[in-house]
Design a protein around this motif. Structure first.
Motif, mmCIF file in Angstrom:
data_model
loop_
_atom_site.group_PDB
_atom_site.id
_atom_site.type_symbol
_atom_site.label_atom_id
_atom_site.label_comp_id
_atom_site.label_asym_id
_atom_site.label_seq_id
_atom_site.Cartn_x
_atom_site.Cartn_y
_atom_site.Cartn_z
ATOM 1 N N ASN A 111 -11.220 -4.595 45.668
ATOM 2 C CA ASN A 111 -11.237 -4.439 44.230
ATOM 3 C C ASN A 111 -9.936 -3.812 43.700
ATOM 4 N N THR A 112 -8.795 -3.881 44.413
ATOM 5 C CA THR A 112 -7.624 -3.274 44.017
ATOM 6 C C THR A 112 -6.908 -4.190 42.898
ATOM 7 N N PRO A 113 -6.591 -3.556 41.775
ATOM 8 C CA PRO A 113 -5.723 -4.207 40.714
ATOM 9 C C PRO A 113 -4.446 -4.442 41.386
ATOM 10 N N TYR A 114 -3.893 -5.582 41.143
ATOM 11 C CA TYR A 114 -2.769 -5.876 41.803
ATOM 12 C C TYR A 114 -1.848 -7.002 40.855
ATOM 13 N N ALA A 115 -0.377 -6.936 41.373
ATOM 14 C CA ALA A 115 0.567 -7.854 40.720
ATOM 15 C C ALA A 115 1.182 -8.417 41.847
ATOM 16 N N LEU A 116 1.810 -9.546 41.710
ATOM 17 C CA LEU A 116 2.552 -10.205 42.760
ATOM 18 C C LEU A 116 3.973 -10.620 42.019
ATOM 19 N N LEU A 117 5.099 -9.931 42.718
ATOM 20 C CA LEU A 117 6.406 -10.151 42.310
ATOM 21 C C LEU A 117 6.942 -11.250 43.314
ATOM 22 N N HIS A 118 7.524 -12.389 42.524
ATOM 23 C CA HIS A 118 8.238 -13.471 43.486
ATOM 24 C C HIS A 118 9.521 -12.724 43.655
ATOM 25 N N CYS A 119 10.053 -13.070 44.728
ATOM 26 C CA CYS A 119 11.359 -12.206 45.300
ATOM 27 C C CYS A 119 11.998 -13.162 46.432
ATOM 28 N N THR A 120 13.162 -13.375 46.261
ATOM 29 C CA THR A 120 14.169 -13.823 47.517
ATOM 30 C C THR A 120 15.005 -13.026 48.038
ATOM 31 N N SER A 121 14.629 -12.842 49.299
ATOM 32 C CA SER A 121 15.059 -11.436 50.263
ATOM 33 C C SER A 121 16.651 -11.922 50.864
ATOM 34 N N ILE A 122 17.296 -12.220 49.787
ATOM 35 C CA ILE A 122 19.021 -12.438 50.238
ATOM 36 C C ILE A 122 19.566 -11.679 49.266
ATOM 37 N N TYR A 123 20.694 -11.086 49.821
ATOM 38 C CA TYR A 123 21.464 -9.862 49.042
ATOM 39 C C TYR A 123 22.759 -10.111 49.135
ATOM 40 N N PRO A 124 23.490 -10.656 47.965
ATOM 41 C CA PRO A 124 22.976 -11.090 46.649
ATOM 42 C C PRO A 124 22.030 -12.426 46.833
ATOM 43 N N THR A 125 21.333 -12.854 45.858
ATOM 44 C CA THR A 125 20.519 -13.979 45.858
ATOM 45 C C THR A 125 21.406 -14.897 44.854
ATOM 46 N N PRO A 126 21.942 -16.004 45.305
ATOM 47 C CA PRO A 126 22.395 -17.093 44.775
ATOM 48 C C PRO A 126 21.388 -17.568 43.780
ATOM 49 N N TYR A 127 22.002 -18.055 42.524
ATOM 50 C CA TYR A 127 20.924 -18.567 41.521
ATOM 51 C C TYR A 127 20.041 -19.717 41.906
ATOM 52 N N ASP A 128 20.800 -20.498 42.959
ATOM 53 C CA ASP A 128 20.046 -21.784 43.116
ATOM 54 C C ASP A 128 18.985 -21.448 44.317
ATOM 55 N N LYS A 129 18.743 -20.205 44.692
ATOM 56 C CA LYS A 129 18.081 -19.876 45.584
ATOM 57 C C LYS A 129 16.762 -18.745 44.848
ATOM 58 N N VAL A 130 16.918 -18.304 43.651
ATOM 59 C CA VAL A 130 15.901 -17.647 42.993
ATOM 60 C C VAL A 130 14.667 -18.332 42.860
ATOM 61 N N ARG A 131 14.555 -19.510 42.734
ATOM 62 C CA ARG A 131 13.396 -20.549 42.597
ATOM 63 C C ARG A 131 12.342 -19.894 41.634
#
Length: 344
Positions: free
Chosen positions: A169-189
């Motif tokens: 019963n842990t309150p939670y949030a999910l962050l979408h993320c792309t683990s490319i550094y830096p992330t090209p815009y077409d990979k942000v999704r």
């Protein structure tokens, strides 16, 4: 309702986005730099700063693996950048003395224990630990809000962590993320936000972005993101593997102000607002006479038309219904026509 509370800050669709300045290890092990970044984030109105807690011997074995955005091993980087427990406690105390939220990502069980002993109000779990289910469960047992980044993980992998969070019963949030550094815009999704919303209807959603601008974060707000996280530095000329993808104070201010503006703008219905009436008064067109019209005369395209302002009784939308009808009284040129002037 998707909502969590971090300290006294409610986070969810009904509240302005929470912008997290991810200081991480941009201090390069310097407590003074860490303090400066807290100050600079505070000065531009940031509510929340986040660090990383590394207890290196509990986090990894000695290795020579070099991250894609670095030129030395992850072991050497973290050994150099890890702050002491005493320094982290002082950072937390200093951050909270300014009315800000202090968060940190634990990368090991020992780090989580250390943060719990410090009395943190919530936890951030990084993308690399999203499928580290033993660590996720260890942190979930604290039953404090958890923000979970999901880079490098698909829906099935994320589900296993969410099942653990729900179990406790842990309150939670999910962050979408792309683990490319830096992330090209077409990979942000950004489309992944909709997928996360449909799959996890009880989750607060957000974006942890590694692109080189605020654009994806602004787009994420319009798509329902309630949390925005980007790396942050006081000076882009400082050394460090994450500096090139970090925003500076000016960009952080723009992210805070811009995301709030977009939050205010989303939602609503397509209807006429009461506050639009002054504009209606001059912008609408109404039926007017093109010349003097005598009683009994038929109304035609030659003697009536539609013109501003919009203060008349018969708006332009009714123009065609008047053609062929007769005037019941004399009407002067350039007069706004009234219903009482027209025969039924």
């Amino acid at each position: 309702m998707r909502e969590i509370t971090i300290g006294n800050r409610k986070v969810g669709p009904n509240h302005p986005p929470l912008v997290i300045a991810e200081i991480g290890i941009n201090h390069e092990g310097s407590f003074e730099k860490a303090i400066q970044m807290v100050d600079d984030a505070f000065e531009v109105g940031c509510e929340c700063v986040k660090f990383q807690t590394h207890v290196v011997h509990d986090e990894m074995v000695p290795n020579n693996v070099i991250p894609g955005n670095a030129e030395e091993s992850i072991w050497d980087i973290m050994s150099r950048c890890a702050l002491s427990k005493e320094e982290e406690y002082r950072l937390k105390k200093y951050t909270e003395s300014k009315g800000m939220i202090f968060l940190s990502t634990p990368f090991s069980r020992a780090a989580a224990v250390q943060l719990e002993e410090m009395g943190v109000v919530a936890y951030k779990i990084g993308s690399g630990e999203c499928n580290n289910y033993p660590l996720v469960e260890h942190i979930a047992r604290y039953r404090k809000p958890i923000i979970l980044s999901t880079g490098m993980n698909d829906i099935n992998s994320i589900k296993k962590s969410v099942d653990i969070l729900r179990k406790y019963n842990t309150p939670y949030a999910l962050l979408h993320c792309t683990s490319i550094y830096p992330t090209p815009y077409d990979k942000v999704r950004l489309g992944a936000l909709e997928e996360l919303r449909d799959t996890f209807p009880d989750a607060v959603l957000g974006l942890s972005d590694h692109s080189l601008s605020n654009y994806p974060s602004f787009g994420a707000v319009a798509l329902g993101a309630s949390i925005l996280e980007r790396h942050f530095t006081s000076d882009k000329n400082w050394p460090g593997p994450d500096i090139p993808i970090s925003m500076d104070p000016k960009e952080l201010k723009e992210l805070i102000e811009g995301s709030f503006a977009i939050f205010q703008a989303i939602g609503g219905r397509k209807e006429i607002l009461e506050a639009e009436q002054p504009t209606i008064n001059f912008a609408y067109a109404c039926v007017v006479t093109l010349r003097d019209i005598e009683a009994g005369e038929e109304l035609t395209m030659e003697n009536i038309w539609v013109k501003r302002p919009g203060t008349g009784e018969i708006k332009a939308e009714h123009f065609n219904s008047l053609l062929g009808k007769k005037a019941t009284t004399n009407i002067k040129k350039d007069e706004q026509v009234r219903w009482e002037y027209i025969s039924e």
